[in-house]
Scaffold this motif. Structure first.
Motif, PDB file in Angstrom:
ATOM      1  N   ILE A 157       0.823  -1.211   0.000  1.00  0.00           N
ATOM      2  CA  ILE A 157       0.000   0.000   0.000  1.00  0.00           C
ATOM      3  C   ILE A 157       0.856   1.261   0.000  1.00  0.00           C
ATOM      4  O   ILE A 157       0.506   2.265  -0.623  1.00  0.00           O
ATOM      5  N   LEU A 158       2.003   1.214   0.669  1.00  0.00           N
ATOM      6  CA  LEU A 158       2.858   2.393   0.807  1.00  0.00           C
ATOM      7  C   LEU A 158       4.136   2.272  -0.002  1.00  0.00           C
ATOM      8  O   LEU A 158       5.078   3.032   0.200  1.00  0.00           O
ATOM      9  N   ALA A 159       4.183   1.331  -0.936  1.00  0.00           N
ATOM     10  CA  ALA A 159       5.409   1.061  -1.689  1.00  0.00           C
ATOM     11  C   ALA A 159       5.858   2.271  -2.495  1.00  0.00           C
ATOM     12  O   ALA A 159       7.059   2.544  -2.616  1.00  0.00           O
ATOM     13  N   ASP A 160       4.911   3.038  -3.049  1.00  0.00           N
ATOM     14  CA  ASP A 160       5.278   4.176  -3.876  1.00  0.00           C
ATOM     15  C   ASP A 160       5.849   5.324  -3.062  1.00  0.00           C
ATOM     16  O   ASP A 160       6.377   6.283  -3.604  1.00  0.00           O
ATOM     17  N   ARG A 161       5.772   5.239  -1.730  1.00  0.00           N
ATOM     18  CA  ARG A 161       6.308   6.290  -0.850  1.00  0.00           C
ATOM     19  C   ARG A 161       7.525   5.807  -0.072  1.00  0.00           C
ATOM     20  O   ARG A 161       7.907   6.403   0.915  1.00  0.00           O
ATOM     21  N   GLN A 162       8.101   4.674  -0.502  1.00  0.00           N
ATOM     22  CA  GLN A 162       9.192   4.035   0.234  1.00  0.00           C
ATOM     23  C   GLN A 162       8.759   3.834   1.681  1.00  0.00           C
ATOM     24  O   GLN A 162       9.501   4.123   2.625  1.00  0.00           O
ATOM     25  N   GLY A 163       7.519   3.344   1.835  1.00  0.00           N
ATOM     26  CA  GLY A 163       6.892   3.293   3.140  1.00  0.00           C
ATOM     27  C   GLY A 163       7.325   2.134   4.013  1.00  0.00           C
ATOM     28  O   GLY A 163       8.044   1.229   3.593  1.00  0.00           O
ATOM     29  N   TYR A 164       6.842   2.176   5.252  1.00  0.00           N
ATOM     30  CA  TYR A 164       7.158   1.156   6.257  1.00  0.00           C
ATOM     31  C   TYR A 164       5.891   0.368   6.545  1.00  0.00           C
ATOM     32  O   TYR A 164       4.936   0.894   7.118  1.00  0.00           O
ATOM     33  N   GLU A 165       5.876  -0.886   6.136  1.00  0.00           N
ATOM     34  CA  GLU A 165       4.701  -1.722   6.297  1.00  0.00           C
ATOM     35  C   GLU A 165       5.016  -2.947   7.142  1.00  0.00           C
ATOM     36  O   GLU A 165       5.924  -3.713   6.818  1.00  0.00           O
ATOM     37  N   SER A 166       4.288  -3.099   8.221  1.00  0.00           N
ATOM     38  CA  SER A 166       4.327  -4.332   9.019  1.00  0.00           C
ATOM     39  C   SER A 166       2.947  -4.472   9.643  1.00  0.00           C
ATOM     40  O   SER A 166       2.795  -4.563  10.846  1.00  0.00           O
ATOM     41  N   PHE A 167       1.921  -4.453   8.781  1.00  0.00           N
ATOM     42  CA  PHE A 167       0.533  -4.371   9.206  1.00  0.00           C
ATOM     43  C   PHE A 167       0.085  -5.565  10.042  1.00  0.00           C
ATOM     44  O   PHE A 167       0.550  -6.688   9.866  1.00  0.00           O
ATOM     45  N   ILE A 168      -0.870  -5.278  10.943  1.00  0.00           N
ATOM     46  CA  ILE A 168      -1.639  -6.326  11.595  1.00  0.00           C
ATOM     47  C   ILE A 168      -2.815  -6.620  10.675  1.00  0.00           C
ATOM     48  O   ILE A 168      -3.591  -5.725  10.343  1.00  0.00           O
ATOM     49  N   GLN A 169      -2.953  -7.854  10.234  1.00  0.00           N
ATOM     50  CA  GLN A 169      -4.101  -8.237   9.411  1.00  0.00           C
ATOM     51  C   GLN A 169      -5.204  -8.756  10.322  1.00  0.00           C
ATOM     52  O   GLN A 169      -4.966  -9.591  11.189  1.00  0.00           O
ATOM     53  N   VAL A 170      -6.422  -8.227  10.134  1.00  0.00           N
ATOM     54  CA  VAL A 170      -7.544  -8.600  10.993  1.00  0.00           C
ATOM     55  C   VAL A 170      -8.747  -8.991  10.143  1.00  0.00           C
ATOM     56  O   VAL A 170      -8.840  -8.624   8.968  1.00  0.00           O
ATOM     57  N   VAL A 219      14.292  -7.840   5.725  1.00  0.00           N
ATOM     58  CA  VAL A 219      14.460  -6.429   5.367  1.00  0.00           C
ATOM     59  C   VAL A 219      13.554  -5.535   6.190  1.00  0.00           C
ATOM     60  O   VAL A 219      13.977  -4.496   6.707  1.00  0.00           O
ATOM     61  N   GLN A 220      12.281  -5.923   6.307  1.00  0.00           N
ATOM     62  CA  GLN A 220      11.323  -5.080   7.018  1.00  0.00           C
ATOM     63  C   GLN A 220      11.748  -4.870   8.470  1.00  0.00           C
ATOM     64  O   GLN A 220      11.655  -3.760   9.009  1.00  0.00           O
ATOM     65  N   GLU A 221      12.227  -5.922   9.093  1.00  0.00           N
ATOM     66  CA  GLU A 221      12.656  -5.829  10.487  1.00  0.00           C
ATOM     67  C   GLU A 221      13.859  -4.904  10.630  1.00  0.00           C
ATOM     68  O   GLU A 221      13.904  -4.052  11.523  1.00  0.00           O
ATOM     69  N   LEU A 222      14.845  -5.034   9.741  1.00  0.00           N
ATOM     70  CA  LEU A 222      16.024  -4.178   9.809  1.00  0.00           C
ATOM     71  C   LEU A 222      15.662  -2.722   9.535  1.00  0.00           C
ATOM     72  O   LEU A 222      16.112  -1.815  10.250  1.00  0.00           O
ATOM     73  N   ARG A 223      14.846  -2.478   8.501  1.00  0.00           N
ATOM     74  CA  ARG A 223      14.440  -1.102   8.177  1.00  0.00           C
ATOM     75  C   ARG A 223      13.717  -0.448   9.346  1.00  0.00           C
ATOM     76  O   ARG A 223      13.969   0.703   9.700  1.00  0.00           O
ATOM     77  N   ASN A 224      12.780  -1.177   9.958  1.00  0.00           N
ATOM     78  CA  ASN A 224      12.018  -0.611  11.066  1.00  0.00           C
ATOM     79  C   ASN A 224      12.900  -0.310  12.271  1.00  0.00           C
ATOM     80  O   ASN A 224      12.745   0.720  12.933  1.00  0.00           O
ATOM     81  N   LYS A 225      13.838  -1.225  12.561  1.00  0.00           N
ATOM     82  CA  LYS A 225      14.717  -1.013  13.717  1.00  0.00           C
ATOM     83  C   LYS A 225      15.649   0.168  13.485  1.00  0.00           C
ATOM     84  O   LYS A 225      15.852   1.002  14.385  1.00  0.00           O
ATOM     85  N   VAL A 226      16.217   0.265  12.305  1.00  0.00           N
ATOM     86  CA  VAL A 226      17.133   1.372  12.005  1.00  0.00           C
ATOM     87  C   VAL A 226      16.380   2.695  11.995  1.00  0.00           C
ATOM     88  O   VAL A 226      16.866   3.722  12.508  1.00  0.00           O
ATOM     89  N   ALA A 227      15.174   2.707  11.426  1.00  0.00           N
ATOM     90  CA  ALA A 227      14.389   3.937  11.346  1.00  0.00           C
ATOM     91  C   ALA A 227      14.062   4.490  12.726  1.00  0.00           C
ATOM     92  O   ALA A 227      13.935   5.707  12.906  1.00  0.00           O
TER      93      ALA A 227
END
Length: 523
Positions: free
Chosen positions: A234-247, A368-376
């Motif tokens: 959803i946020l790929a075009d903004r170089q976004g950070y995604e780790s959504f909870i799916q419900v 990748v997602q885990e490393l990006r989120n931790k560094v950010a």
């Protein structure tokens, strides 16, 4: 005189009575607010020790706890001047105005729907969403919502659960990379929600979603956590950070920005999106985890923007391409492969292409997602320690975190090599690649003139190279451990490889550099 004194006395008494009434009304509201606040705190205590088997009673209590903190937001935005939306599509228009100039569009009369005539009028767009009060400081309340709800607002009307409407809302900041925004309102007697810990959520946990679906203010639904750490693009075009909870609790248009809670009445997520072919709920909803949202909330509330840590690398998941990671001698199945380091960044000179990061400050890094989120989430100028697999062994790398630039793609596209001298050449037939001279004028359309390496000008369909993701316009600068400056060198290096074991290439393109591992079928 006596006749005048009596009316005057009446006026004075009446004035005192009015003032007393105003004071009494304010005291009454304060007393009602204090009782409501105390009742919510008492209910929160009950929820902490509640029996999960008494679901109906728990749902009622969670609804009571959350109700005063959830708001409805109506947003007005100034629309760009332009043509009004036509009530029919191009296929209908072609019946009356055929496409004579061959541009694929119906040839409309001058001034008809093109902004050049009577349709050229300014307009205002309106949208609605939800939000949740997450902090109160004196007479100010701070509302967390989605960027796509409040971003770009020129006017906002915020409606509280008790019916109060507030039009003095101030947008403090937005963050497109997480789709979050913070609004400040000036209003007394506000009750904030309480943060929960999204990191302890597990699949199967009960959750509740609050908001204003289709404008029905104060709605609540329930369901379970279907999955964690979802990347929905959803946020790929903004170089976004995604780790959504799916419900699976129903989330519909208007729920955006509302809170997702656990059975203790704590906010564990912010409702953001749905996966749907109809525009309405189809069983899959996504929420931003509270631990990510809380960090962004505090940054936007205090600074008006989000300052993130940054390495300056292009990376990929080890698990997504194990043969590529194994080609470096790596035996694990989790970690992050460094594909490219950018010049004048924190990683330059510290990390190298081919490094595999497995830990950050002593904690495992899986993807990748885990490393990006931790560094950010690390403040710029802080020093971190990484455990890295390099040249067949693990080593420790100390690195100072930088501040993430606004446009990451601009950094990537600045990377370049110079002065190639190459001749046209072919790779081994099994690979299906053909290279060309980088100075060839025909390559200018790729923006590759002046690049070192073997420029790919042909990839055979269904070939191993095509299946591995090699594309026309890619530039190969390394074959295995051998650096190549032109097509001849690349072809020679490839001819020496044992293709039955696969071959690793280093490839650059307009999007940056990456490793590609090509496996040949029929070994």
């Amino acid at each position: 005189m006596s006749r005048l004194k009596k009316p005057f006395a009446f006026i004075v008494v009446a004035g005192v009575s009015a003032a007393a009434a105003l004071v009494g009304n304010a005291l009454l509201k304060d007393a009602q607010y204090a009782r409501a606040r105390d009742a919510i705190e008492s209910t929160r205590s009950e929820l902490s020790g509640a029996d999960a088997g008494q679901l109906s009673n728990i749902f009622r209590k969670v609804g009571k706890v959350m109700e005063p903190s959830v708001v409805n937001i109506i947003v007005h935005r100034a629309a760009k001047t332009g043509p009004r939306a036509l009530p029919f599509d191009n296929d209908a228009l072609r019946k009356f105005f055929p496409d004579r100039d061959g541009d694929g569009q119906p040839d409309l009369p001058e001034g008809f729907g093109d902004g050049g005539g009577f349709d050229d009028v300014p307009r205002d767009s309106m949208g609605t969403g939800s939000g949740v009060i997450m902090h109160v400081d004196g007479g100010s309340g701070f509302i967390l919502t989605n960027n796509h709800v409040a971003g770009g607002a020129t006017e906002m009307t915020i409606t509280l659960a008790d019916g109060r409407q507030i039009k003095n809302g101030k947008l403090l900041g937005t963050d497109a990379k997480t789709d979050l925004a913070v609004i400040e309102i000036k209003e007394p007697r506000l009750i904030p929600a309480k943060w929960g810990d999204s990191d302890v959520m597990e699949r199967g946990d009960f959750v509740m979603a609050f908001g204003s679906p289709f404008g029905y203010v104060g709605s609540m639904t329930h369901g379970i956590v279907s999955a964690l750490n979802r990347q929905a693009g959803i946020l790929a075009d903004r170089q976004g950070y995604e780790s959504f909870i799916q419900v699976d609790c129903p989330i519909n248009p208007g729920n955006s920005g509302g809170p997702l809670t656990n059975l203790k009445g704590e906010v564990v997520g912010i409702n953001t999106a749905i996966a749907s072919r109809t525009g309405s709920f189809s069983g899959i909803g996504f929420a931003i985890p509270s631990n990510q949202a809380k960090y962004v909330f505090e940054q936007l509330k205090g600074k008006g923007k989000v300052v993130r840590g940054w390495l300056g690398v292009s990376i990929s998941d080890v698990a997504r391409d194990l043969p590529k990671a194994q080609s470096f001698g790596f035996k694990g199945d989790k970690g992050v492969l460094v594909e490219q380091t950018f010049a004048n960044t924190p990683a330059n000179g510290k990390l190298k292409p081919g490094d595999i990061v497995t830990e950050l400050d002593g904690k495992p890094v899986s993807d990748v997602q885990e490393l990006r989120n931790k560094v950010a989430a690390i403040a710029p100028n802080a020093t971190v320690k990484m455990r890295v697999y390099r040249n067949g062994e693990f080593t420790s790398v100390d690195l100072t975190i930088g501040e993430q630039p606004d446009d990451l793609m601009a950094v990537a596209t600045k990377q370049s090599d110079l002065s190639p001298r190459a001749e046209e050449a072919k790779s081994p037939a099994k690979l299906g690649l053909r290279f060309a001279n980088p100075n060839d004028p025909t390559l200018e359309r790729f923006g590759l003139s002046g690049k070192n390496g073997a420029v790919v000008v042909q990839v055979a369909p269904q070939s191993p190279s095509a299946k591995a993701g090699i594309r026309v316009g890619d530039v190969i600068t390394q074959v295995g451990e051998t650096e190549v400056k032109n097509g001849v060198e690349a072809a020679a290096a490839l001819s020496k490889q044992d293709l039955s074991k696969g071959v690793r290439l280093y490839v650059t393109s307009a999007g940056g550099g990456r490793f590609v591992f090509i496996e040949v079928d029929g070994k």
